[in-house]
Design a protein around this motif. Structure first.
Motif, PDB file in Angstrom:
ATOM      1  N   TRP A  92       0.856  -1.175   0.000  1.00 43.01           N
ATOM      2  CA  TRP A  92       0.000   0.000   0.000  1.00 43.01           C
ATOM      3  C   TRP A  92       0.897   1.232   0.000  1.00 43.01           C
ATOM      4  CZ3 TRP A  92      -0.017   4.093   3.298  1.00 43.01           C
ATOM      5  CH2 TRP A  92      -1.111   4.951   3.255  1.00 43.01           C
ATOM      6  N   ASP A 109       3.317   0.793   3.130  1.00 41.66           N
ATOM      7  CA  ASP A 109       2.889  -0.080   4.224  1.00 41.66           C
ATOM      8  C   ASP A 109       4.032  -0.474   5.147  1.00 41.66           C
ATOM      9  OD1 ASP A 109       3.373  -3.287   3.054  1.00 41.66           O
ATOM     10  OD2 ASP A 109       3.493  -1.579   1.715  1.00 41.66           O
ATOM     11  N   THR A 150      -3.076   0.289  -3.767  1.00 37.17           N
ATOM     12  CA  THR A 150      -3.173  -0.913  -2.943  1.00 37.17           C
ATOM     13  C   THR A 150      -3.066  -2.145  -3.835  1.00 37.17           C
ATOM     14  OG1 THR A 150      -4.638   0.237  -1.415  1.00 37.17           O
ATOM     15  CG2 THR A 150      -4.597  -2.158  -1.274  1.00 37.17           C
ATOM     16  N   LEU A 161     -10.163  -5.158   0.411  1.00 32.66           N
ATOM     17  CA  LEU A 161      -9.219  -4.155  -0.078  1.00 32.66           C
ATOM     18  C   LEU A 161      -9.953  -2.968  -0.712  1.00 32.66           C
ATOM     19  CD1 LEU A 161      -6.501  -6.502  -1.639  1.00 32.66           C
ATOM     20  CD2 LEU A 161      -6.376  -5.236   0.527  1.00 32.66           C
TER      21      LEU A 161
END
Length: 173
Positions: A92, A109, A150, A161
């Motif tokens: 992400w 992320d 993402t 998601l």
């Protein structure tokens, strides 16, 4: 007959000037078109989650069918803008781009300290009285774009998601 070198020289000078002007103006034109399209359809400082990329999709340049996207055309002329987004258990990122398409901020992320990222975007002259520990990022231009990406790590996780991408926020403070 003696004037042809001046014509060639003049043509080359004009070509160089046009080339340099085009190179300097093109990035601003790209962001300007993107910004105006997003603002016309949804308004400034609103995160817009797009559908899954397909061969026909061109809202993002060269979209990947393995990624979900959300975009915000930010406008700091009315004040600072706060970005927040949940960080799912897959690749992400949140990337911010200035008016000339320069990427001036990115967090992914692996850099996120929690399962949600919050960032306050300001211009050099704006002050946030109490950011409550939220990182402040100074934008090089008052207008630009923020992009959330993402990775669709599994088709089974796609609905979750998509919900995470739709939960991303961008709003004037």
């Amino acid at each position: 007959m003696k004037s042809w070198p001046f014509w060639i020289a003049g043509t080359l000078v004009l070509a160089v000037l046009f080339h340099i002007s085009a190179i300097l103006a093109y990035p601003y034109a790209v962001t300007g078109v993107l910004h105006s399209r997003v603002v016309e359809s949804e308004g400034a400082n609103k995160m817009i989650a797009g559908p899954r990329a397909s061969a026909e999709a061109r809202g993002v340049v060269r979209p990947s069918p393995d990624l979900l996207y959300a975009i915000c055309a930010y406008d700091l002329t009315s004040g600072p803008v706060k970005f927040s987004a949940p960080v799912p258990d897959t690749y992400w990122s949140l990337s911010m781009f200035a008016a000339n398409t320069d990427n001036f901020f990115t967090v992914n992320d692996t850099q996120a300290a929690r399962d949600e990222v919050e960032v306050i975007l300001v211009t050099e002259d704006q002050i946030v009285p109490d950011p409550k520990g939220i990182p402040i990022v100074v934008a090089p231009s008052a207008k630009g774009a923020a992009l959330v990406r993402t990775l669709i790590s599994s088709e089974d996780k796609l609905p979750a998601l998509q919900e995470a991408v739709k939960a991303a926020r961008c709003a004037t403070m």
